[in-house]
Design an enzyme around this catalytic site. Structure first.
Site, PDB file in Angstrom:
ATOM      1  N   ASP A  53       1.114  -1.055   0.227  1.00 41.00           N
ATOM      2  CA  ASP A  53      -0.135   0.181   0.005  1.00 41.00           C
ATOM      3  C   ASP A  53       1.315   0.836  -0.243  1.00 41.00           C
ATOM      4  O   ASP A  53       0.751   2.458  -0.074  1.00 41.00           O
ATOM      5  CB  ASP A  53      -1.444  -0.052   1.038  1.00 41.00           C
ATOM      6  CG  ASP A  53       0.075   0.135   2.713  1.00 41.00           C
ATOM      7  OD1 ASP A  53       0.641  -0.157   2.828  1.00 41.00           O
ATOM      8  OD2 ASP A  53      -0.670  -0.153   3.390  1.00 41.00           O
ATOM      9  N   SER A  54       1.701   1.071  -0.153  1.00 38.19           N
ATOM     10  CA  SER A  54       2.897   1.736  -0.409  1.00 38.19           C
ATOM     11  C   SER A  54       3.369   3.216  -1.613  1.00 38.19           C
ATOM     12  O   SER A  54       3.257   4.047  -1.716  1.00 38.19           O
ATOM     13  CB  SER A  54       4.682   1.465  -0.573  1.00 38.19           C
ATOM     14  OG  SER A  54       4.678   0.393  -2.204  1.00 38.19           O
ATOM     15  N   ASP A  92      -0.658  -6.651  -0.019  1.00 37.25           N
ATOM     16  CA  ASP A  92      -0.841  -5.257   1.320  1.00 37.25           C
ATOM     17  C   ASP A  92      -2.341  -5.178   1.127  1.00 37.25           C
ATOM     18  O   ASP A  92      -3.254  -5.040   0.253  1.00 37.25           O
ATOM     19  CB  ASP A  92      -1.178  -4.027   0.936  1.00 37.25           C
ATOM     20  CG  ASP A  92       0.032  -4.143   2.239  1.00 37.25           C
ATOM     21  OD1 ASP A  92       0.632  -4.496   2.528  1.00 37.25           O
ATOM     22  OD2 ASP A  92       1.386  -3.311   2.064  1.00 37.25           O
ATOM     23  N   LYS A 121      -0.839  -9.734   3.145  1.00 37.64           N
ATOM     24  CA  LYS A 121      -0.075  -9.006   4.613  1.00 37.64           C
ATOM     25  C   LYS A 121      -1.126  -7.936   4.834  1.00 37.64           C
ATOM     26  O   LYS A 121      -1.306  -7.162   4.876  1.00 37.64           O
ATOM     27  CB  LYS A 121       1.407  -8.184   4.468  1.00 37.64           C
ATOM     28  CG  LYS A 121       2.322  -7.464   5.267  1.00 37.64           C
ATOM     29  CD  LYS A 121       3.660  -7.113   4.392  1.00 37.64           C
ATOM     30  CE  LYS A 121       3.427  -5.949   4.032  1.00 37.64           C
ATOM     31  NZ  LYS A 121       3.497  -4.660   4.715  1.00 37.64           N
ATOM     32  N   GLU A 123      -0.461  -5.072   8.299  1.00 33.34           N
ATOM     33  CA  GLU A 123       0.197  -4.536   9.453  1.00 33.34           C
ATOM     34  C   GLU A 123      -0.473  -5.100  11.311  1.00 33.34           C
ATOM     35  O   GLU A 123      -2.162  -5.098  10.684  1.00 33.34           O
ATOM     36  CB  GLU A 123      -0.439  -3.480   9.616  1.00 33.34           C
ATOM     37  CG  GLU A 123       1.175  -3.058   8.528  1.00 33.34           C
ATOM     38  CD  GLU A 123       1.306  -0.867   8.395  1.00 33.34           C
ATOM     39  OE1 GLU A 123       0.797  -0.610   8.941  1.00 33.34           O
ATOM     40  OE2 GLU A 123       1.628  -0.906   7.155  1.00 33.34           O
ATOM     41  N   GLU A 190       9.196  -3.401  10.220  1.00 30.11           N
ATOM     42  CA  GLU A 190      10.215  -2.263   9.810  1.00 30.11           C
ATOM     43  C   GLU A 190      10.646  -1.728  10.824  1.00 30.11           C
ATOM     44  O   GLU A 190      10.554  -1.403  11.791  1.00 30.11           O
ATOM     45  CB  GLU A 190       8.800  -2.802   8.572  1.00 30.11           C
ATOM     46  CG  GLU A 190       9.009  -0.700   8.672  1.00 30.11           C
ATOM     47  CD  GLU A 190       8.358  -0.017   7.639  1.00 30.11           C
ATOM     48  OE1 GLU A 190       7.621  -0.830   6.935  1.00 30.11           O
ATOM     49  OE2 GLU A 190       8.516   1.006   6.636  1.00 30.11           O
TER      50      GLU A 190
HETATM   51  O1  KIV Z   1       3.630  -0.928   1.279  1.00 29.16           O
HETATM   52  C1  KIV Z   1       4.842  -1.188   1.838  1.00 29.16           C
HETATM   53  O2  KIV Z   1       5.440  -1.583   0.241  1.00 29.16           O
HETATM   54  C2  KIV Z   1       5.630  -2.161   2.457  1.00 29.16           C
HETATM   55  C3  KIV Z   1       6.866  -2.667   2.427  1.00 29.16           C
HETATM   56  C4  KIV Z   1       7.767  -1.431   2.556  1.00 29.16           C
HETATM   57  C5  KIV Z   1       7.018  -3.682   3.414  1.00 29.16           C
HETATM   58  O3  KIV Z   1       4.411  -2.702   3.512  1.00 29.16           O
END
Ligand code: KIV
Length: 273
Positions: A53-54, A92, A121, A123, A190
């Site tokens: 989600d970056s 994510d 993934k 958090e 992280e």
């Molecule tokens: O959103 C993302 O790109 C991430 C990575 C930096 C681990 O969570």
């Protein structure tokens, strides 16, 4: 045969990631947000491609990852999936898409069914254990994300190293064990002190992937646009511009793969004490 079928036996699976940890082979992970980049990563030997989600920051230009929606993650994941043959695809769960078991199942299910994700993934720490457990029970592999959790940036008061105090370090170690116990197949750490990252890596049997963590982690992940020097604003201290030395995008990604596999990345400049 589907576009992602692969008869060469090089396909990365959850099982092969676990085997890499057992034999001490580093796991190379990188983000991607579209098919063309995904193809370059796949061909360069990146083991795991994360649709992070970056993308809310590096693609959309937002200040944080919070505005990213499930539909946007699905759109980018579908594109990335079309570029992959061998790499394992993780998607994510965006902000507030996993606040209940029902929502997490529905949204993770979309990524698995409509984008071909092989893992999601999310958090969060011990409070996510029930959700991890339900997803896993339904056949959805999970990567947990501890340490700096960008979706909590406002609560944390900024993008800061986590786990520096002894009590916070001990809590993170326990949370990692709880998430492994709940069924997580991978853990991302992280921005945590290198010593703590090494301790957590040694304490778990599932692979631990570092970003601003430790060279002792079982693998590394970075944001693609950071290693290409494209991200807006300052490149995080834990990252490295591989493009400036390599001179081409393909060369930069190959250099990153080589640096992670050989253990030369991360160096002392990319970790925290
Ligand atoms: O959103 C993302 O790109 C991430 C990575 C930096 C681990 O969570």
């Amino acid at each position: 045969m589907s576009a992602r079928s692969n008869s060469s036996g090089n396909k990365i699976t959850v099982r092969s990631l676990h085997e890499k940890k057992q034999v001490g082979e580093k796991i190379v992970c990188l983000t991607a947000y579209d098919a063309s980049f995904a193809r370059v990563l796949d061909q360069a030997g990146v083991d795991v491609v994360l649709v992070g989600d970056s993308l809310g920051m590096v693609v959309q230009g937002n200040e944080t990852t919070l505005p990213v929606t499930v539909d946007e993650m699905l759109y980018h994941s579908q594109m990335v999936a079309r570029g992959l043959t061998n790499s394992l695809l993780i998607v994510d769960m965006p902000f507030l898409s996993d606040t209940s078991v029902e929502a997490a199942l529905e949204n993770a299910g979309l990524f698995m069914k409509q984008a071909g994700a092989q893992m999601v993934k999310l958090e969060g720490g011990a409070e996510q254990a029930d959700i991890v457990s339900i997803l896993v029970q339904h056949g959805i592999p999970v990567c947990a994300h501890l340490g700096l959790q960008p979706q909590r940036v406002h609560k944390l008061g900024g993008y800061r190293v986590q786990g520096r105090e002894a009590s916070a370090a001990e809590a993170m170690l326990q949370e990692a064990k709880i998430l492994e116990q709940a069924g997580a197949d991978l853990i991302v750490l992280e921005c945590v002190p290198a010593e703590l990252a090494e301790t957590i890596t040694g304490a778990l049997s599932v692979p631990v992937i570092g970003i601003g963590a430790s060279a002792a982690c079982d693998g590394q992940i970075l944001v693609l646009y950071d290693i290409l020097g494209l991200s807006m604003g300052r490149i995080p201290r834990f990252s490295h511009n591989f493009l400036s030395e390599a001179g081409s995008i393909k060369g930069a990604i190959q250099a990153y793969v080589e640096a992670v596999k050989s253990g030369t990345f991360p160096g002392q400049d990319h970790i925290f004490s």
